[in-house]
Scaffold this active site. Structure first.
Site, PDB file in Angstrom:
ATOM      1  CE1 TYR A 165      27.005  19.589   5.682  1.00 13.75           C
ATOM      2  CE2 TYR A 165      27.333  17.534   4.483  1.00 13.75           C
ATOM      3  CZ  TYR A 165      27.834  18.570   5.257  1.00 13.75           C
ATOM      4  OH  TYR A 165      29.172  18.585   5.584  1.00 13.75           O
ATOM      5  CE  LYS A 174      30.253  22.460   3.947  1.00  9.56           C
ATOM      6  NZ  LYS A 174      30.848  23.417   4.939  1.00  9.56           N
ATOM      7  CB  THR A 176      31.361  17.989   2.849  1.00 12.10           C
ATOM      8  OG1 THR A 176      30.941  16.628   2.989  1.00 12.10           O
ATOM      9  CG2 THR A 176      30.285  18.719   2.072  1.00 12.10           C
ATOM     10  CG  ASP A 177      32.398  12.976   1.492  1.00  8.26           C
ATOM     11  OD1 ASP A 177      32.172  13.713   2.470  1.00  8.26           O
ATOM     12  OD2 ASP A 177      32.087  11.770   1.471  1.00  8.26           O
ATOM     13  CD1 TRP A 209      32.857   9.958   4.880  1.00 13.56           C
ATOM     14  CD2 TRP A 209      33.454   7.892   5.454  1.00 13.56           C
ATOM     15  NE1 TRP A 209      32.100   9.091   4.138  1.00 13.56           N
ATOM     16  CE2 TRP A 209      32.445   7.813   4.457  1.00 13.56           C
ATOM     17  CE3 TRP A 209      33.996   6.710   5.956  1.00 13.56           C
ATOM     18  CZ2 TRP A 209      31.950   6.604   3.978  1.00 13.56           C
ATOM     19  CZ3 TRP A 209      33.523   5.510   5.465  1.00 13.56           C
ATOM     20  CH2 TRP A 209      32.504   5.450   4.499  1.00 13.56           C
ATOM     21  CB  THR A 251      28.091  19.352  10.062  1.00 11.49           C
ATOM     22  OG1 THR A 251      27.911  19.282  11.486  1.00 11.49           O
ATOM     23  CG2 THR A 251      29.095  20.462   9.740  1.00 11.49           C
TER      24      THR A 251
END
Length: 285
Positions: A123, A127, A99-100, A148, A60
């Protein structure tokens, strides 16, 4: 039902185990050292004990991922692929956390699950590829994108970092042109209880869209209100171009959560931040 939380040593994984146990869910967790999710044999062995798998494991660290590409690839791409293949073969249900950062932030509105993923950095690319591998190998998998995340993980997250900083420095600088939706880790864990047997892609975050600068200001205000020994006198808003980073970051990635809200209710991020201070802040320093 018995849930295996892979990546239980990380920020989200720790909170998941805690909340699941509080709610009476039979569960167990493994860290990366105990089970490397890219290791087929280790995955099959651990999965024998579970009916559901929540993958909270992953690489991450956004900037280091640009340099440690193979490590990020194994954790974020190969791992979900191995989990999906094992889950399908063994008849288990897989929930994979994403994730966004799979989005580029140029859309100009909140993202729905069907929007095209166009990551800007390694990253985000890994993902997104992990999502694809999971769904290709086991279409019944559930992908839950979250943004977040703060809270949990022994203080290794954004809110805790800001809280430490406001007690150490008189002036801080935070970017004001990166906007998204904060997510309280405890709220996310509660939400996953409702998604354990779902399939397809879901977006989850607390309500509200703010910049990182605005979030930092909120932490400072709350820390002052709660009587922390704050020394910070000023938080200066800056633009992303003033802040050096190896990875390019998306500037606007709030989630549209209407799909999830058909299943559960979501509260504002401010209430989650209040929980952070009441549950963890004192112990996160």
């Amino acid at each position: 039902m018995k849930v295996w939380v892979a990546g239980a040593g990380g920020q989200v994984g720790q909170v998941l185990l805690h909340v699941f146990r509080e709610r009476g869910v039979d569960c167990f967790g493994t860290s990366h050292a105990e089970v490397n999710i890219a290791d087929q044999g280790a995955v099959f062995s651990a999965m024998k004990e579970a009916s559901h798998v929540v993958n909270a494991a992953g690489y991450t660290q956004v900037d280091p991922a640009e340099l440690q590409r193979e490590e990020a690839y194994l954790a974020n791409v190969k791992g979900p692929e191995v989990l999906a293949k094992a889950a399908k073969e063994m008849g288990r249900h897989l929930v994979h956390i994403s994730t966004d950062y799979v989005f580029d932030g140029y859309l100009g509105r909140s993202y729905v699950e069907e929007d095209e993923a166009r990551p800007l950095n390694w990253y985000g690319q890994t993902k997104r590829e992990g999502e694809i591998r999971a769904l290709q190998n086991y279409p019944e998998s559930c992908i839950v994108r979250v943004s977040w995340v703060f809270g949990g993980g022994g203080g290794r997250h954004y809110a805790s970092s800001i809280l430490r900083a406001v007690q150490e420095k008189k002036e801080l600088r935070f970017v004001d042109d990166q906007k998204g939706s904060p997510t309280c880790a405890w709220d996310f864990a509660e939400a996953l209880l409702h998604l354990l047997s779902k399939s397809g892609i879901h977006h989850y975050c607390n309500k509200g869209c703010i910049s990182k600068y605005e979030f930092a200001c909120a932490v400072l205000e709350k820390a002052t209100e709660k009587g922390f020994p704050v020394v910070c006198e000023k938080i200066v808003p800056i633009v992303s171009s003033e802040f050096f980073s190896l990875a390019k970051r998306p500037l606007f990635t709030p989630f549209n959560t209407q799909k999830v809200e058909k299943i559960l209710s979501i509260r504002p991020w401010q209430e989650g931040l209040e929980d952070f201070f009441s549950r963890q802040a004192v112990h996160a320093l």
